[in-house]
Design a protein around this motif. Structure first.
Motif, PDB file in Angstrom:
ATOM      1  N   ILE A 290       0.829  -1.212   0.000  1.00 47.79           N
ATOM      2  CA  ILE A 290       0.000   0.000   0.000  1.00 47.79           C
ATOM      3  C   ILE A 290       0.861   1.260   0.000  1.00 47.79           C
ATOM      4  CG2 ILE A 290      -1.509   1.422   1.468  1.00 47.79           C
ATOM      5  CD1 ILE A 290      -3.042  -1.092   2.183  1.00 47.79           C
ATOM      6  N   PHE A 291       1.855   1.312   0.874  1.00 44.69           N
ATOM      7  CA  PHE A 291       2.662   2.532   0.968  1.00 44.69           C
ATOM      8  C   PHE A 291       3.595   2.694  -0.233  1.00 44.69           C
ATOM      9  CE2 PHE A 291       0.892   2.732   5.130  1.00 44.69           C
ATOM     10  CZ  PHE A 291       0.920   4.085   5.453  1.00 44.69           C
ATOM     11  N   SER A 292       3.921   1.617  -0.914  1.00 45.36           N
ATOM     12  CA  SER A 292       4.649   1.737  -2.180  1.00 45.36           C
ATOM     13  C   SER A 292       3.792   2.485  -3.191  1.00 45.36           C
ATOM     14  CB  SER A 292       5.002   0.348  -2.727  1.00 45.36           C
ATOM     15  OG  SER A 292       5.830  -0.363  -1.841  1.00 45.36           O
ATOM     16  N   ILE A 293       2.501   2.170  -3.203  1.00 38.90           N
ATOM     17  CA  ILE A 293       1.564   2.835  -4.111  1.00 38.90           C
ATOM     18  C   ILE A 293       1.320   4.276  -3.678  1.00 38.90           C
ATOM     19  CG2 ILE A 293      -0.813   2.816  -4.980  1.00 38.90           C
ATOM     20  CD1 ILE A 293      -0.718  -0.278  -4.661  1.00 38.90           C
ATOM     21  N   ILE A 294       1.143   4.496  -2.391  1.00 41.53           N
ATOM     22  CA  ILE A 294       0.886   5.845  -1.875  1.00 41.53           C
ATOM     23  C   ILE A 294       2.004   6.804  -2.272  1.00 41.53           C
ATOM     24  CG2 ILE A 294       0.852   7.237   0.262  1.00 41.53           C
ATOM     25  CD1 ILE A 294      -0.834   5.001   1.522  1.00 41.53           C
ATOM     26  N   PHE A 295       3.252   6.345  -2.183  1.00 44.10           N
ATOM     27  CA  PHE A 295       4.397   7.210  -2.487  1.00 44.10           C
ATOM     28  C   PHE A 295       4.900   7.057  -3.935  1.00 44.10           C
ATOM     29  CE2 PHE A 295       4.827   7.135   2.231  1.00 44.10           C
ATOM     30  CZ  PHE A 295       4.728   8.508   2.426  1.00 44.10           C
ATOM     31  N   HIS A 296       4.100   6.358  -4.760  1.00 42.83           N
ATOM     32  CA  HIS A 296       4.398   6.251  -6.195  1.00 42.83           C
ATOM     33  C   HIS A 296       5.800   5.700  -6.463  1.00 42.83           C
ATOM     34  CE1 HIS A 296       1.095   9.269  -7.687  1.00 42.83           C
ATOM     35  NE2 HIS A 296       0.642   8.354  -6.840  1.00 42.83           N
ATOM     36  N   LYS A 297       6.120   4.604  -5.799  1.00 43.70           N
ATOM     37  CA  LYS A 297       7.452   4.016  -5.941  1.00 43.70           C
ATOM     38  C   LYS A 297       7.420   2.802  -6.864  1.00 43.70           C
ATOM     39  CE  LYS A 297       9.237   6.879  -2.993  1.00 43.70           C
ATOM     40  NZ  LYS A 297      10.234   7.880  -3.412  1.00 43.70           N
ATOM     41  N   PRO A 298       8.489   2.577  -7.630  1.00 44.59           N
ATOM     42  CA  PRO A 298       8.612   1.292  -8.313  1.00 44.59           C
ATOM     43  C   PRO A 298       8.821   0.215  -7.252  1.00 44.59           C
ATOM     44  CG  PRO A 298      10.638   2.546  -8.545  1.00 44.59           C
ATOM     45  CD  PRO A 298       9.650   3.457  -7.888  1.00 44.59           C
ATOM     46  N   PHE A 299       8.145  -0.905  -7.389  1.00 42.91           N
ATOM     47  CA  PHE A 299       8.221  -1.912  -6.324  1.00 42.91           C
ATOM     48  C   PHE A 299       7.971  -3.301  -6.876  1.00 42.91           C
ATOM     49  CE2 PHE A 299       3.751  -0.887  -6.663  1.00 42.91           C
ATOM     50  CZ  PHE A 299       3.083  -2.076  -6.393  1.00 42.91           C
ATOM     51  N   THR A 300       8.386  -4.268  -6.085  1.00 41.25           N
ATOM     52  CA  THR A 300       8.110  -5.675  -6.369  1.00 41.25           C
ATOM     53  C   THR A 300       7.577  -6.321  -5.102  1.00 41.25           C
ATOM     54  OG1 THR A 300       9.806  -5.886  -8.100  1.00 41.25           O
ATOM     55  CG2 THR A 300       9.138  -7.911  -6.977  1.00 41.25           C
ATOM     56  N   VAL A 301       6.557  -7.149  -5.282  1.00 39.54           N
ATOM     57  CA  VAL A 301       5.964  -7.856  -4.144  1.00 39.54           C
ATOM     58  C   VAL A 301       6.373  -9.322  -4.187  1.00 39.54           C
ATOM     59  CG1 VAL A 301       3.828  -8.519  -2.978  1.00 39.54           C
ATOM     60  CG2 VAL A 301       3.981  -6.308  -4.123  1.00 39.54           C
ATOM     61  N   LEU A 302       6.981  -9.780  -3.102  1.00 38.46           N
ATOM     62  CA  LEU A 302       7.246 -11.203  -2.911  1.00 38.46           C
ATOM     63  C   LEU A 302       6.005 -11.765  -2.247  1.00 38.46           C
ATOM     64  CD1 LEU A 302      10.835 -10.849  -1.378  1.00 38.46           C
ATOM     65  CD2 LEU A 302      10.186 -10.881  -3.803  1.00 38.46           C
ATOM     66  N   LEU A 303       5.371 -12.723  -2.863  1.00 37.36           N
ATOM     67  CA  LEU A 303       4.019 -13.103  -2.445  1.00 37.36           C
ATOM     68  C   LEU A 303       4.000 -14.372  -1.604  1.00 37.36           C
ATOM     69  CD1 LEU A 303       1.227 -11.859  -2.974  1.00 37.36           C
ATOM     70  CD2 LEU A 303       0.937 -13.504  -4.815  1.00 37.36           C
ATOM     71  N   GLN A 332      12.105  -8.588 -16.932  1.00 40.68           N
ATOM     72  CA  GLN A 332      11.624  -7.208 -16.824  1.00 40.68           C
ATOM     73  C   GLN A 332      12.729  -6.298 -16.317  1.00 40.68           C
ATOM     74  OE1 GLN A 332       8.318  -7.902 -14.175  1.00 40.68           O
ATOM     75  NE2 GLN A 332       6.834  -7.875 -15.842  1.00 40.68           N
ATOM     76  N   LEU A 333      13.566  -6.825 -15.448  1.00 41.92           N
ATOM     77  CA  LEU A 333      14.679  -6.042 -14.905  1.00 41.92           C
ATOM     78  C   LEU A 333      15.669  -5.665 -16.003  1.00 41.92           C
ATOM     79  CD1 LEU A 333      16.595  -4.929 -12.706  1.00 41.92           C
ATOM     80  CD2 LEU A 333      17.341  -7.280 -12.292  1.00 41.92           C
ATOM     81  N   PHE A 334      16.015  -6.618 -16.835  1.00 40.54           N
ATOM     82  CA  PHE A 334      17.045  -6.361 -17.842  1.00 40.54           C
ATOM     83  C   PHE A 334      16.564  -5.459 -18.979  1.00 40.54           C
ATOM     84  CE2 PHE A 334      18.764 -10.398 -16.007  1.00 40.54           C
ATOM     85  CZ  PHE A 334      19.875  -9.801 -15.418  1.00 40.54           C
ATOM     86  N   ASN A 335      15.235  -5.412 -19.226  1.00 42.29           N
ATOM     87  CA  ASN A 335      14.770  -4.461 -20.245  1.00 42.29           C
ATOM     88  C   ASN A 335      14.145  -3.204 -19.610  1.00 42.29           C
ATOM     89  OD1 ASN A 335      12.133  -5.139 -19.467  1.00 42.29           O
ATOM     90  ND2 ASN A 335      11.880  -6.627 -21.102  1.00 42.29           N
ATOM     91  N   LYS A 336      14.398  -3.048 -18.303  1.00 48.03           N
ATOM     92  CA  LYS A 336      14.033  -1.834 -17.557  1.00 48.03           C
ATOM     93  C   LYS A 336      12.537  -1.676 -17.282  1.00 48.03           C
ATOM     94  CE  LYS A 336      18.376  -0.529 -17.960  1.00 48.03           C
ATOM     95  NZ  LYS A 336      19.311  -0.652 -16.851  1.00 48.03           N
ATOM     96  N   GLN A 337      11.695  -2.609 -17.730  1.00 55.24           N
ATOM     97  CA  GLN A 337      10.249  -2.485 -17.510  1.00 55.24           C
ATOM     98  C   GLN A 337       9.897  -2.453 -16.025  1.00 55.24           C
ATOM     99  OE1 GLN A 337       8.524  -5.788 -19.582  1.00 55.24           O
ATOM    100  NE2 GLN A 337       8.320  -4.671 -21.519  1.00 55.24           N
ATOM    101  N   ILE A 338      10.719  -3.098 -15.245  1.00 53.62           N
ATOM    102  CA  ILE A 338      10.415  -3.228 -13.820  1.00 53.62           C
ATOM    103  C   ILE A 338      10.480  -1.892 -13.082  1.00 53.62           C
ATOM    104  CG2 ILE A 338      12.746  -3.661 -12.891  1.00 53.62           C
ATOM    105  CD1 ILE A 338      11.349  -6.111 -11.471  1.00 53.62           C
ATOM    106  N   PHE A 339      11.125  -0.905 -13.695  1.00 57.84           N
ATOM    107  CA  PHE A 339      11.235   0.408 -13.057  1.00 57.84           C
ATOM    108  C   PHE A 339      10.134   1.371 -13.495  1.00 57.84           C
ATOM    109  CE2 PHE A 339      15.536  -1.371 -13.387  1.00 57.84           C
ATOM    110  CZ  PHE A 339      15.847  -1.452 -12.034  1.00 57.84           C
TER     111      PHE A 339
END
Length: 385
Positions: A290-303, A332-339
């Motif tokens: 939630i707080f990743s979304i609130i602060f508009h951060k690039p993030f990954t969730v380990l589920l 996604q990391l290597f083609n920068k999509q993850i950011f």
């Protein structure tokens, strides 16, 4: 109008602490006389209290060094717990009485106009807390007080089993039921034959600009907020992200060997500050997401499996299910999509849901007793939708 909130607040968890604060803060900002009922079930209070003990008995075969380590862990826990408690004492209004059992709660059976059982997994029957009918407001008078839930959750519970009959009866005494996930809404509909409306977690309802205490970290950093052990491939991914972006790995709430900097006993304000300044976030928690979304951060969730339904449900609402870690994440990391996250689209969805959630909450409290001030507020909310 006097409002009581019953939720998990006597904890050492950042998400639980901040959801309690957020619900109280929003209602207080609307001019209501609102307080959190200071209920600490003895069974749960003892679980937390045991961890606070700075000295524990250990077998004589264990080395003196091991004894010192145990002591240090307890001191860290004490520090974090006290910071959580101090935050609530200084930022919310708690009831004058503290209750450790259900019998004591009956003191408040007719003391409020409305009682709200608040967010978090207060209805989960499968957790270490077990089933507790108090969180279904069985102590509240049906004649004098309106019963409302806001963003309540059954957590991983999918079937009520032996508790179905009792929960059915208690739920059907509520005037309005607002839940925070689809699983809880379905349980209410299927097993309690009652309509429930899905709303946002209360942490989305307020701003944090005046609360955040930014860290004194000179380098850009990847923030790691996890509450469970990670798999080797997840650790590898974190190291790759940090290397790719030249980020220092910072862990909050837990000592992680991957991290160059650990903030095990950060205060809630420091926790918010760490989120607000992070360049990337990796978490396996619901409120961490939630707080990743609130602060508009690039993030990954380990589920982790025990939180999969609520986290997936949250991410699905904002079109962010691609933030869940998988085998594709490295690509996604290597083609920068993850950011890259389209936060313009996310913000549009979020703003609409915030207005909708506020409207449902205020309407639930008023139940037809709309005064001029509340009418103006509801009109403003509707105009923004």
């Amino acid at each position: 109008m006097k409002i009581g909130i019953l939720t998990f607040h006597h904890v050492d968890n950042y998400g639980a602490t901040l959801q309690a604060f957020a619900l109280w803060s929003f209602l207080n900002s609307q001019g209501y006389d609102v307080e959190i009922i200071d209920y600490r079930p003895l069974k749960i209070a003892w679980i937390y209290f045991r961890a606070l003990l700075p000295i524990k008995r250990v077998k004589s075969s264990i080395s003196e060094t091991k004894k010192i380590r145990i002591n240090e862990k307890s001191l860290i826990y004490i520090s974090r717990y006290w910071k959580m408690r101090s935050f609530l004492l200084s930022h919310v209004k708690l009831s004058h009485k503290i209750f450790y059992d259900k019998k004591g709660l009956k003191f408040y059976h007719d003391k409020y106009d409305v009682v709200i059982c608040g967010s978090d997994q207060i209805w989960c029957t499968d957790s270490f807390r077990g089933y507790n009918s108090s969180f279904f407001l069985d102590f509240v008078s049906n004649e004098t007080t309106r019963k409302v839930s806001y963003a309540a959750s059954f957590g991983n519970t999918t079937k009520l089993g032996t508790y179905q009959k009792e929960i059915y009866t208690l739920i059907n005494q509520f005037q309005t039921i607002l839940v925070r996930d689809s699983n809880s809404r379905e349980i209410i509909a299927n097993e309690c034959k009652k309509k429930a409306i899905k709303v946002l977690d209360p942490t989305f309802l307020i701003k944090y600009d005046t609360l955040k205490n930014p860290p004194k970290i000179t380098n850009k950093y990847l923030l790691l907020y996890v509450q469970a052990d990670m798999e080797p491939e997840e650790e590898d991914f974190i190291k790759l992200v940090a290397e790719e972006q030249n980020l220092t790995i910072v862990s909050v709430g837990r000592d992680e060997r991957l991290a160059q900097i650990n903030f095990e006993s950060a205060s809630p304000k420091e926790w918010i500050g760490l989120y607000s300044e992070a360049s990337y976030i990796v978490t396996n928690t619901y409120h961490g997401t939630i707080f990743s979304i609130i602060f508009h951060k690039p993030f990954t969730v380990l589920l982790p499996s025990d939180k999969s339904n609520k986290v997936k449900d949250l991410l699905n609402d904002f079109g962010l299910t691609n933030r869940i870690f998988s085998e594709k994440s490295k690509a996604q990391l290597f083609n920068k999509q993850i950011f890259d996250i389209d936060y313009e689209s996310v913000s549009s969805i979020l703003e609409s849901k915030i207005m909708e959630s506020k409207k449902y909450l205020i309407e639930a409290i008023l139940q037809g007793e709309i005064d001029s001030k509340s009418k103006v507020m509801l009109d403003e909310i509707r105009k923004k939708q």
